[in-house]
Scaffold this motif. Structure first.
Motif, PDB file in Angstrom:
ATOM      1  N   THR A  54       0.595  -0.652  19.886  1.00  0.00           N
ATOM      2  CA  THR A  54      -0.078  -1.783  18.749  1.00  0.00           C
ATOM      3  C   THR A  54       0.210  -0.546  17.301  1.00  0.00           C
ATOM      4  O   THR A  54       0.259   0.100  17.280  1.00  0.00           O
ATOM      5  N   VAL A  55       0.306  -1.176  16.577  1.00  0.00           N
ATOM      6  CA  VAL A  55       0.316  -1.449  15.161  1.00  0.00           C
ATOM      7  C   VAL A  55      -0.120  -2.244  14.407  1.00  0.00           C
ATOM      8  O   VAL A  55      -1.096  -2.806  15.292  1.00  0.00           O
ATOM      9  N   GLU A  56      -1.340  -1.624  13.099  1.00  0.00           N
ATOM     10  CA  GLU A  56      -1.802  -2.127  12.294  1.00  0.00           C
ATOM     11  C   GLU A  56      -0.932  -2.375  11.249  1.00  0.00           C
ATOM     12  O   GLU A  56      -0.236  -1.762  10.600  1.00  0.00           O
ATOM     13  N   ILE A  57      -0.874  -3.506  10.831  1.00  0.00           N
ATOM     14  CA  ILE A  57      -0.533  -3.870   9.107  1.00  0.00           C
ATOM     15  C   ILE A  57      -1.418  -3.317   8.152  1.00  0.00           C
ATOM     16  O   ILE A  57      -2.397  -3.920   8.079  1.00  0.00           O
ATOM     17  N   LEU A  58      -1.529  -1.872   7.703  1.00  0.00           N
ATOM     18  CA  LEU A  58      -2.181  -1.290   7.194  1.00  0.00           C
ATOM     19  C   LEU A  58      -2.719  -1.922   5.129  1.00  0.00           C
ATOM     20  O   LEU A  58      -4.214  -1.788   5.523  1.00  0.00           O
ATOM     21  N   ARG A  59      -1.875  -2.658   4.606  1.00  0.00           N
ATOM     22  CA  ARG A  59      -1.911  -3.218   3.703  1.00  0.00           C
ATOM     23  C   ARG A  59      -1.099  -4.323   3.644  1.00  0.00           C
ATOM     24  O   ARG A  59       0.611  -4.475   3.792  1.00  0.00           O
ATOM     25  N   VAL A  60      -1.283  -5.285   2.453  1.00  0.00           N
ATOM     26  CA  VAL A  60      -1.006  -6.209   1.870  1.00  0.00           C
ATOM     27  C   VAL A  60      -1.006  -7.109   0.489  1.00  0.00           C
ATOM     28  O   VAL A  60      -1.871  -6.832   0.854  1.00  0.00           O
ATOM     29  N   ALA A  61      -0.005  -6.979  -0.500  1.00  0.00           N
ATOM     30  CA  ALA A  61       0.010  -6.697  -1.463  1.00  0.00           C
ATOM     31  C   ALA A  61       0.235  -7.818  -2.354  1.00  0.00           C
ATOM     32  O   ALA A  61       1.788  -7.563  -1.409  1.00  0.00           O
ATOM     33  N   THR A  62      -0.226  -9.007  -3.182  1.00  0.00           N
ATOM     34  CA  THR A  62       1.214  -9.920  -3.580  1.00  0.00           C
ATOM     35  C   THR A  62       0.508  -9.695  -5.086  1.00  0.00           C
ATOM     36  O   THR A  62      -0.400  -9.464  -5.303  1.00  0.00           O
ATOM     37  N   ASP A  63       0.871 -11.027  -5.861  1.00  0.00           N
ATOM     38  CA  ASP A  63       0.688 -11.375  -6.552  1.00  0.00           C
ATOM     39  C   ASP A  63       0.527 -12.427  -7.182  1.00  0.00           C
ATOM     40  O   ASP A  63       0.290 -12.788  -8.255  1.00  0.00           O
ATOM     41  N   GLY A  64       0.880 -12.928  -6.020  1.00  0.00           N
ATOM     42  CA  GLY A  64      -0.449 -14.888  -5.960  1.00  0.00           C
ATOM     43  C   GLY A  64       1.003 -15.394  -5.464  1.00  0.00           C
ATOM     44  O   GLY A  64       0.534 -16.429  -5.551  1.00  0.00           O
ATOM     45  N   THR A  65       2.153 -14.698  -5.208  1.00  0.00           N
ATOM     46  CA  THR A  65       3.346 -16.256  -4.918  1.00  0.00           C
ATOM     47  C   THR A  65       2.408 -16.742  -3.350  1.00  0.00           C
ATOM     48  O   THR A  65       2.477 -16.019  -2.729  1.00  0.00           O
ATOM     49  N   ARG A  66       2.961 -17.958  -3.791  1.00  0.00           N
ATOM     50  CA  ARG A  66       2.783 -19.549  -2.942  1.00  0.00           C
ATOM     51  C   ARG A  66       3.028 -18.524  -1.183  1.00  0.00           C
ATOM     52  O   ARG A  66       3.924 -18.222  -1.502  1.00  0.00           O
ATOM     53  N   ASN A  67       2.713 -18.399  -0.201  1.00  0.00           N
ATOM     54  CA  ASN A  67       3.262 -18.329   0.813  1.00  0.00           C
ATOM     55  C   ASN A  67       3.296 -16.569   1.583  1.00  0.00           C
ATOM     56  O   ASN A  67       4.195 -16.670   2.626  1.00  0.00           O
ATOM     57  N   ALA A  68       3.168 -15.543   0.380  1.00  0.00           N
ATOM     58  CA  ALA A  68       3.193 -14.481   0.470  1.00  0.00           C
ATOM     59  C   ALA A  68       3.337 -13.752   1.636  1.00  0.00           C
ATOM     60  O   ALA A  68       3.728 -12.884   2.493  1.00  0.00           O
ATOM     61  N   ALA A  99       9.012  -8.488   0.132  1.00  0.00           N
ATOM     62  CA  ALA A  99       9.037 -10.272  -0.738  1.00  0.00           C
ATOM     63  C   ALA A  99       8.947 -10.123  -1.517  1.00  0.00           C
ATOM     64  O   ALA A  99       8.667  -9.663  -2.606  1.00  0.00           O
ATOM     65  N   GLU A 100      10.596 -10.774  -2.039  1.00  0.00           N
ATOM     66  CA  GLU A 100      11.238 -10.921  -3.722  1.00  0.00           C
ATOM     67  C   GLU A 100      11.402 -12.428  -3.212  1.00  0.00           C
ATOM     68  O   GLU A 100      11.651 -13.593  -2.631  1.00  0.00           O
ATOM     69  N   LEU A 101      11.042 -12.807  -4.933  1.00  0.00           N
ATOM     70  CA  LEU A 101      12.283 -14.453  -4.885  1.00  0.00           C
ATOM     71  C   LEU A 101      12.473 -13.904  -6.543  1.00  0.00           C
ATOM     72  O   LEU A 101      12.233 -13.434  -7.120  1.00  0.00           O
ATOM     73  N   ASP A 102      13.180 -14.597  -6.291  1.00  0.00           N
ATOM     74  CA  ASP A 102      14.563 -14.717  -7.326  1.00  0.00           C
ATOM     75  C   ASP A 102      14.488 -13.485  -7.984  1.00  0.00           C
ATOM     76  O   ASP A 102      14.834 -12.734  -9.427  1.00  0.00           O
ATOM     77  N   GLY A 103      14.556 -11.917  -7.025  1.00  0.00           N
ATOM     78  CA  GLY A 103      15.423 -10.680  -6.991  1.00  0.00           C
ATOM     79  C   GLY A 103      14.388 -10.157  -7.436  1.00  0.00           C
ATOM     80  O   GLY A 103      14.167  -9.437  -7.694  1.00  0.00           O
ATOM     81  N   CYS A 104      12.402 -10.423  -7.819  1.00  0.00           N
ATOM     82  CA  CYS A 104      11.445  -9.317  -8.692  1.00  0.00           C
ATOM     83  C   CYS A 104      10.593  -9.760  -7.006  1.00  0.00           C
ATOM     84  O   CYS A 104      10.317  -9.923  -6.366  1.00  0.00           O
ATOM     85  N   LEU A 105      10.234  -8.727  -6.731  1.00  0.00           N
ATOM     86  CA  LEU A 105       9.064  -8.210  -6.000  1.00  0.00           C
ATOM     87  C   LEU A 105       8.208  -8.653  -6.914  1.00  0.00           C
ATOM     88  O   LEU A 105       7.314  -8.909  -7.362  1.00  0.00           O
TER      89      LEU A 105
END
Length: 147
Positions: free
Chosen positions: A62-76, A37-43
């Motif tokens: 079936t698939v598994e979402i193994l990891r989700v990580a964000t920098d804290g950006t709202r709704n990411a 997920a990018e916001l203003d060109g920044c991951l």
């Protein structure tokens, strides 16, 4: 007003972000696909999708979402989980599963249409025939979204 945008990522790129931003999990060994997920060109976040870790869920549909990580950006987090489900269903999969620590609220998963389907007790994976280094044990909730 800026909007989140999806970008394809290699596993190495996604794992580098996970290594830097995930609160308690390490990068993964393999995947089917990774998305950023990018916001203003920044991951600002990544999701890594692969085959289910639990053998009894690995049925080819079936698939598994193994990891989700964000920098804290709202709704990411909700953005990435929703995108992972849409991609999975577009590829013909029927179910997407993922896990949270039992201590986590899961608002982002509920926002992306997931529901809790079970609790998984923390257990050791180390066995004499397959030794593994392990960290602390945590109880988890299994979430799913199915079509």
């Amino acid at each position: 007003m800026s909007h989140l945008a999806l970008v394809p990522l290699s596993l190495d790129e996604a794992n580098a972000f996970v290594d830097q931003h995930h609160r308690h999990n390490d990068p993964v060994v393999g995947h089917m696909w990774s998305t950023g997920a990018e916001l203003d060109g920044c991951l600002v976040g990544v999701s890594i999708v692969g085959r289910p870790v639990a053998r009894h869920l690995d049925n080819g549909l079936t698939v598994e979402i193994l990891r989700v990580a964000t920098d804290g950006t709202r709704n990411a987090v909700s953005f990435l989980n929703g995108a992972a489900c849409r991609a999975a269903f577009a590829r013909g999969f029927r179910k997407v599963v993922t896990y949270t620590l039992a201590s986590e609220g899961g608002a982002s998963l509920r926002g992306a249409g997931f529901r809790v389907v079970g609790e998984v007790k923390g257990r050791h994976w180390n066995t004499p025939s397959r030794p593994r280094e392990e960290g602390p044990l945590f109880d988890k909730l299994r979430w799913e979204q199915a079509i």
